[in-house]
Design an enzyme around this catalytic site. Structure first.
Site, mmCIF file in Angstrom:
data_model
loop_
_atom_site.group_PDB
_atom_site.id
_atom_site.type_symbol
_atom_site.label_atom_id
_atom_site.label_comp_id
_atom_site.label_asym_id
_atom_site.label_seq_id
_atom_site.Cartn_x
_atom_site.Cartn_y
_atom_site.Cartn_z
ATOM 1 N N TYR A 63 26.756 45.676 27.367
ATOM 2 C CA TYR A 63 27.638 45.723 28.522
ATOM 3 C C TYR A 63 27.306 44.570 29.450
ATOM 4 O O TYR A 63 26.160 44.352 29.799
ATOM 5 C CB TYR A 63 27.499 47.044 29.282
ATOM 6 N N HIS B 222 37.161 53.025 38.967
ATOM 7 C CA HIS B 222 36.207 52.756 37.902
ATOM 8 C C HIS B 222 35.185 53.872 37.751
ATOM 9 O O HIS B 222 34.270 53.766 36.958
ATOM 10 C CB HIS B 222 35.477 51.441 38.145
ATOM 11 N N ARG C 52 38.992 38.093 31.777
ATOM 12 C CA ARG C 52 37.994 38.720 30.909
ATOM 13 C C ARG C 52 38.712 39.444 29.782
ATOM 14 O O ARG C 52 39.919 39.697 29.863
ATOM 15 C CB ARG C 52 37.111 39.692 31.675
#
Ligand code: FES
Lengths: 353, 314
Positions: free
Chosen positions: A38, A195, A225
């Site tokens: 991650y 999130h 991204r």
């Protein structure tokens, strides 16, 4: 660019969606290394990117343009709440319309044109055979509100974020192909709230860092991204609202059908500051590919297997892969084995000569 | 973020004994100005003795008109160079460096009423609020406290003078508590002026039990770069002088030292370099407290040196 004809079955029903060789070749394979880690994988969206790549232009369109537009219409007809603009975001919607028209016309002149004389504008979308004269900023001059109007002609999902008090708020958007999230649910939420469900990330302070970075994005300094997950069938709209239609698909995967039915789903996310309203445009362009098509590239096949094997349990769960990941691994391993066996056989044959 | 563009000074106007207004136009037709959002500022680079002074100034012209940018500059008693140069040397036809507009002082569009309080030259960010507030049909009022700077001297304020929403306070101090007390619920307050004024407004707000989340004041981002220093890449033996206007990463790249980077903004962690000697001024959002304190690593895309030299394991 060759556009596939409009196909109403592409992303549901008969699932006629299919990638050409060219689309496979430019597919944004999202794993830079063998092990999944991650990280905040944000980088400047430096333009123009590599010719033909999905980051060549500010906004990418591809052969699926017409089918995705048809899918968007279908989803909006069933659920108009997929498009939402809070009143204070109306100027941002105009900002966004101007941004899309400018970039589409500049980057795909064979498909779009945008002429402007002061606020008097003429927009032509040759792919959809539309021509529209309007006055910039004047709601009455368009047949639909600005975000609704341009969103229906755009490939990819749209969120417009309002920035205040050092946070970002999802206050407008058109979301018809989400990977298991909902605009109606997230509307008005702040960055941290929407999130909330991502595991691991909070512990690592990833979001505080990302939020600071996003708030500092300036006009002329867009970033991008890649994000990924998996989907059963080439289904664009896997939103919570339609869970009843797709939730049970996950139980149908076997080591035999995984190659055909399981799709890697990659999102090219771009973040662009809108100049007049200071809203942040969060664009999500989704690319789908069946594992069979993906594995026509042997390097991708090997790496995908390694990545999936090292995926942390929390992420497997978060991405909704728990149920069918074993079948996917089995399918991939069988393919790797047959590739290895073939290579072996060839080597033996060579040696025998 | 070193994407500077060139601007030409198209007009210079004296608005008061100590305030000048500059009109800037794009010097290069190929890179026109963009529209901007209300409350935006630009960083202006003004050539001075041997160095370029960079100061941030609010844009005061109408935000939807990209044909020109206007700023207003007060001559500072103790000038860092920029305001002095604008008052004594800069003239029509000069070329200056300009950053693209950035915004740290945007109106809260959901406010029911916008109350803007300015002290002196602090009027500037609000001049770009007015056209957009009017366009949105928002409810607003603006107070300027200044003895010598007359709001009516700003052409940008002219269309709004008759509205009755602008009040100039000359000698008398406005009664802040009374002013806040009569605001409708859902009012947001914007402040730009001396620290004493900001403190006084916050005190009044506290006394009235207002949430401070409704009070906003302008904080300029100090123009990023800093003092020059030397960087040494131990492994490759390269020594490079890092200039005031470039990042450590840019300086290393310029001299052929390869560093992995991604975000170039201090968040992704890709550019992390081990530090062998020297003290870093950490400006990133990636390293944790311990790592910072250890002074063993640095993120060269944003961070700089506190010492004269940084020796890096590169
Ligand atoms: S390049 Fe991302 S932290 Fe430096």
């Amino acid at each position: 660019m060759q556009f596939s004809p409009r196909d109403d079955q592409a992303f549901h029903g008969q699932f006629t969606f299919k990638n050409s060789d060219y689309a496979i070749q430019r597919f944004p394979f999202p794993f830079p290394e063998d092990e999944y880690r991650y990280s905040v994988n944000i980088e400047p969206h430096v333009l123009p990117g590599k010719p033909g790549s999905i980051t060549e232009h500010m906004l990418d369109i591809d052969e699926h343009y017409l089918s995705e537009i048809a899918e968007r219409e279908r989803v909006l007809a069933k659920d108009p709440r997929r498009c939402l603009v809070m009143p204070h975001m109306q100027p941002a919607a105009w900002d966004f319309l101007e941004f899309v028209m400018t970039h589409y016309a500049r980057d795909y002149p064979e498909a779009f044109s945008f002429e402007r004389d002061g606020d008097d504008c003429v927009w032509r979308n040759h792919l959809l055979e539309l021509e529209q004269s309007f006055r910039m900023g004047d709601d009455a001059s368009l047949p639909l509100p600005p975000l609704d109007y341009i969103g229906r002609q755009m490939q990819g999902d749209i969120a417009l974020l309002d920035q205040r008090d050092g946070d970002l708020f999802m206050d407008a958007g058109m979301i018809t192909c989400p990977a298991d999230w909902s605009l109606a649910f997230d509307a008005g939420m702040s960055f941290k709230q929407w999130h909330g469900p991502v595991p691991l990330a909070h512990e690592m302070g990833v979001f505080d860092r990302a939020l600071k970075y996003l708030c500092a994005i300036q006009v002329g300094g867009p970033v991008r991204r890649l994000n990924w997950t998996m989907t059963i069938h080439p289904r664009m709209d896997s939103s919570p609202e339609t869970y009843a239609e797709w939730g049970s698909d996950r139980t149908t995967i076997t080591a035999e059908n995984a190659g055909r039915d399981v799709h890697l789903r990659v999102e090219l996310q771009t973040l662009v500051r809108m100049p007049r309203s200071h809203a942040l445009f969060f664009g999500i362009r989704t690319y789908l590919i069946s594992l069979e098509d993906l594995c026509t590239n042997p390097v991708w096949q090997t790496r995908l297997l390694k990545v999936l094997k090292t995926l942390p349990a929390e992420l497997i769960d978060y991405k909704g892969l728990t149920r069918y990941l074993p079948s996917v691994l089995e399918w991939l391993e069988a393919r790797e084995a047959s590739v290895a066996a073939k290579a072996n056989a060839e080597a033996t044959a060579q040696a025998a000569v | 973020m070193s994407r500077f563009m060139k601007a030409r000074v198209a007009a210079v106007d004296q608005l008061s004994s100590s305030v000048r207004r500059l009109t800037l136009v794009p010097a290069d037709e190929a890179s026109p100005f963009t529209p901007f959002s209300p409350g935006s500022h630009v960083v202006l680079g003004i050539p001075g003795e041997g160095r370029v002074c960079r100061n941030a100034y609010s844009l005061i012209s109408p935000p939807d008109d990209p044909s020109q940018y206007c700023i207003a500059v007060r001559r500072q008693p103790v000038s860092r160079g920029g305001s002095e140069a604008i008052h004594s040397r800069v003239k029509v036809g000069d070329e200056l460096e300009l950053s693209p507009p950035a915004n740290l002082f945007l109106p809260h569009w959901q406010a029911r009423h916008h109350l803007m309080l300015a002290g002196g030259i602090g009027i500037t960010p609000f001049l770009s609020y007015l056209p957009e507030l009017e366009r949105r049909g928002a409810s607003w009022e603006l107070h300027l406290r200044s003895q010598d700077l007359d709001v009516a001297r700003f052409p940008e304020a002219a269309p709004y003078l008759a509205s009755g929403n602008i009040t100039q306070h000359r000698l008398e101090r406005p009664n802040l508590k009374a002013l806040l007390a009569r605001q409708p619920a859902g009012t947001h307050v914007y402040l730009c002026g001396p620290q004493a004024m900001i403190d006084a407004v916050k005190d009044a707000a506290r006394e009235l039990h207002w949430s401070l989340a409704r009070i906003h004041h302008e904080v300029f981002a100090a123009p990023e770069p800093g003092t020059p220093f030397m960087a040494v890449a131990r492994g490759s033996g390269v020594e490079v002088a890092v200039g005031a206007q470039e990042s450590l990463l840019e300086a290393l790249e310029r001299s052929g030292v390869e560093v992995t980077s991604l975000c170039r903004g201090g968040v992704c962690g890709q550019c992390r370099v081990e530090m062998l000697e020297g003290e870093a001024e950490h400006r990133d959002a990636f390293l944790d407290e311990q790592e910072r304190a250890s002074q063993r690593c640095v993120m060269p895309c944003v961070s700089r040196a506190r010492s004269q030299r940084l020796v890096l394991d590169l």
